[in-house]
Design a protein around this motif. Structure first.
Motif, PDB file in Angstrom:
ATOM      1  N   ILE A  10      41.760  33.700  26.865  1.00 63.16           N
ATOM      2  CA  ILE A  10      43.062  34.382  26.900  1.00 63.16           C
ATOM      3  C   ILE A  10      42.930  35.763  27.536  1.00 63.16           C
ATOM      4  CG2 ILE A  10      44.908  35.370  25.468  1.00 63.16           C
ATOM      5  CD1 ILE A  10      44.504  33.027  23.552  1.00 63.16           C
ATOM      6  N   ASP A  11      43.603  35.941  28.688  1.00 65.45           N
ATOM      7  CA  ASP A  11      43.706  37.248  29.364  1.00 65.45           C
ATOM      8  C   ASP A  11      42.352  37.841  29.772  1.00 65.45           C
ATOM      9  OD1 ASP A  11      46.444  37.024  28.865  1.00 65.45           O
ATOM     10  OD2 ASP A  11      46.331  38.152  27.002  1.00 65.45           O
ATOM     11  N   THR A  12      41.421  36.982  30.171  1.00 64.09           N
ATOM     12  CA  THR A  12      40.075  37.476  30.517  1.00 64.09           C
ATOM     13  C   THR A  12      39.718  37.289  31.992  1.00 64.09           C
ATOM     14  OG1 THR A  12      39.153  35.318  29.924  1.00 64.09           O
ATOM     15  CG2 THR A  12      39.128  36.997  28.208  1.00 64.09           C
ATOM     16  N   GLY A  13      40.606  36.677  32.783  1.00 65.89           N
ATOM     17  CA  GLY A  13      40.260  36.297  34.157  1.00 65.89           C
ATOM     18  C   GLY A  13      40.059  37.472  35.108  1.00 65.89           C
ATOM     19  N   ALA A  14      39.586  37.138  36.314  1.00 64.43           N
ATOM     20  CA  ALA A  14      39.304  38.157  37.338  1.00 64.43           C
ATOM     21  C   ALA A  14      40.605  38.850  37.758  1.00 64.43           C
ATOM     22  CB  ALA A  14      38.640  37.502  38.540  1.00 64.43           C
ATOM     23  N   MET A  15      40.597  40.195  37.705  1.00 67.11           N
ATOM     24  CA  MET A  15      41.813  40.982  37.960  1.00 67.11           C
ATOM     25  C   MET A  15      42.091  41.123  39.455  1.00 67.11           C
ATOM     26  SD  MET A  15      41.453  43.985  35.094  1.00 67.11           S
ATOM     27  CE  MET A  15      39.878  44.582  35.690  1.00 67.11           C
ATOM     28  N   ILE A  16      43.373  41.064  39.793  1.00 67.21           N
ATOM     29  CA  ILE A  16      43.784  41.219  41.196  1.00 67.21           C
ATOM     30  C   ILE A  16      44.317  42.643  41.398  1.00 67.21           C
ATOM     31  CG2 ILE A  16      45.186  40.257  43.080  1.00 67.21           C
ATOM     32  CD1 ILE A  16      45.456  37.688  41.206  1.00 67.21           C
ATOM     33  N   LEU A  17      45.396  42.991  40.713  1.00 70.00           N
ATOM     34  CA  LEU A  17      45.990  44.333  40.841  1.00 70.00           C
ATOM     35  C   LEU A  17      46.364  44.863  39.461  1.00 70.00           C
ATOM     36  CD1 LEU A  17      48.605  43.883  43.739  1.00 70.00           C
ATOM     37  CD2 LEU A  17      46.392  45.034  43.911  1.00 70.00           C
ATOM     38  N   ASN A  18      46.358  46.188  39.315  1.00 65.86           N
ATOM     39  CA  ASN A  18      47.020  46.768  38.141  1.00 65.86           C
ATOM     40  C   ASN A  18      47.798  48.013  38.547  1.00 65.86           C
ATOM     41  OD1 ASN A  18      45.126  48.893  38.120  1.00 65.86           O
ATOM     42  ND2 ASN A  18      43.774  47.758  36.744  1.00 65.86           N
ATOM     43  N   SER A  19      48.819  48.308  37.758  1.00 65.76           N
ATOM     44  CA  SER A  19      49.673  49.477  38.008  1.00 65.76           C
ATOM     45  C   SER A  19      49.876  50.176  36.678  1.00 65.76           C
ATOM     46  CB  SER A  19      51.040  49.053  38.548  1.00 65.76           C
ATOM     47  OG  SER A  19      50.896  48.201  39.650  1.00 65.76           O
ATOM     48  N   GLU A  20      49.860  51.509  36.731  1.00 69.56           N
ATOM     49  CA  GLU A  20      49.883  52.314  35.509  1.00 69.56           C
ATOM     50  C   GLU A  20      51.234  53.002  35.332  1.00 69.56           C
ATOM     51  OE1 GLU A  20      47.309  56.109  34.583  1.00 69.56           O
ATOM     52  OE2 GLU A  20      45.978  54.352  34.772  1.00 69.56           O
ATOM     53  N   ILE A  21      51.582  53.271  34.078  1.00 69.41           N
ATOM     54  CA  ILE A  21      52.850  53.940  33.769  1.00 69.41           C
ATOM     55  C   ILE A  21      52.619  54.840  32.550  1.00 69.41           C
ATOM     56  CG2 ILE A  21      53.778  52.228  32.142  1.00 69.41           C
ATOM     57  CD1 ILE A  21      56.359  52.201  33.689  1.00 69.41           C
ATOM     58  N   LYS A  22      53.291  56.003  32.504  1.00 68.78           N
ATOM     59  CA  LYS A  22      53.167  56.873  31.327  1.00 68.78           C
ATOM     60  C   LYS A  22      54.135  56.404  30.252  1.00 68.78           C
ATOM     61  CE  LYS A  22      51.427  61.144  33.302  1.00 68.78           C
ATOM     62  NZ  LYS A  22      51.796  62.364  34.005  1.00 68.78           N
TER      63      LYS A  22
END
Length: 315
Positions: free
Chosen positions: A144-156
């Protein structure tokens, strides 16, 4: 560039925002998979998922399997001839499903992985008092939710933001991030990053009655974060007792007042228009509350028709 044929899998409102963005950007959705209908509420009326409502309104091909390994479902899925699958807030997929499309199956998760794997990432980021969160796209694997990451985006995260407000901002950010991910896949330009398990990883536990209950021995800040992290749904709750009566109440909105006092934790301090509850190093000023069998109401309305003694307490 290969023409994409996408199968979309999702269930709640959060997933609808992403699906709608894909359609508005002219991607071909060959099928939508969502949870089976189930009875809900007092009347046990059959309730459609938010994704099903959207799929019906937009005449999309819809599948609602109860068993994702069922042969007839797998045949139907294969016949859609998708080359990419996108998953947003659905359920764990068997390998036979996520391996099916040529270009893979990716998931959008509402956290900065590896933190907050699991069912309620938006709520827990606020409950834990985090100052930032975000979204991550990753290729699905067998956990669960452990796969290879493609993109991430951050928010405050704003200090007074609740889970509903953050949900809507993350849905917008997630839509943008999914579009960017799809564009990379379409052009064959994807690079991935393997998730590293941090020593102090935070988990997005499933919300239940126990972890939504307010503990009035905690600090005012911890309680305030719990209330806003569970607002508008499923809501923080506690018991209030007064004059030999006890009520199980939900606290929907509150303010935090940080100041020293001599009240016992959980003491109710009420005026004609205001209700405060004592906590460690401060008070929670209750703004809206819900008593059993009643609608949510603001505290002014409640105190118009209900008086509490000085022995009233929350626990």
């Amino acid at each position: 560039m290969e023409q994409l044929r996408i199968v979309f899998m999702g269930t709640p409102e959060f997933a609808v925002g992403i699906l709608d963005t894909l359609i508005k950007n002219n991607y071909t959705i060959v099928g939508v998979i969502t949870a089976a209908d189930k009875p809900a509420g007092r009347g046990q009326k059959i309730k459609y998922s938010a994704v099903k409502e959207y799929a019906l309104a937009n005449t999309l091909t819809l599948l609602q399997p109860t068993n994702l390994k069922d042969e007839s479902f797998l045949e139907e899925l294969k016949s859609l001839n998708a080359n990419l699958q996108i998953v947003v807030a659905f359920r764990m997929l068997p390998e036979v499903v996520w391996r099916m499309p040529k270009l893979g199956t990716f998931n959008l998760h509402a956290s900065l992985l590896p933190n907050y794997r699991g069912a309620a990432p938006i709520n827990w980021a606020i409950i834990n008092g985090d100052m930032k969160t975000g979204v991550t796209t990753f290729f699905i694997d067998d956990k669960i939710d452990t796969g290879a990451m493609i993109l991430n985006s951050e928010i405050k995260i704003a200090s007074d933001e609740n889970a509903g407000q953050l949900h809507d901002r993350l849905m917008a950010l997630g839509s943008k991030t999914v579009l960017e991910t799809v564009a990379l896949i379409e052009k064959g330009n994807v690079t991935t990053t393997i998730q590293k398990d941090l020593p102090e990883i935070k988990t997005a536990y499933k919300l239940n009655k126990e972890n939504c209950k307010i503990d009035w021995t905690k600090s005012a800040k911890e309680i305030y974060n719990l209330i806003r992290g569970l607002s508008p749904y499923p809501s923080a709750w506690c018991f209030i007792s007064d004059k030999n009566e006890e009520w199980n109440v939900k606290i929907h909105e509150a303010k935090m007042i940080l100041e020293g006092h001599n009240y016992a934790n959980g003491s109710l301090i009420c005026s004609k228009k205001e209700m405060k509850i004592a906590a460690k190093n401060g008070f929670i000023q209750v703004l809206s509350i819900q008593f059993p069998g009643k609608k949510k109401m603001n505290v002014g309305e409640l105190l118009n028709g209900m008086a509490f003694s000085e022995n009233a307490k929350a626990y």
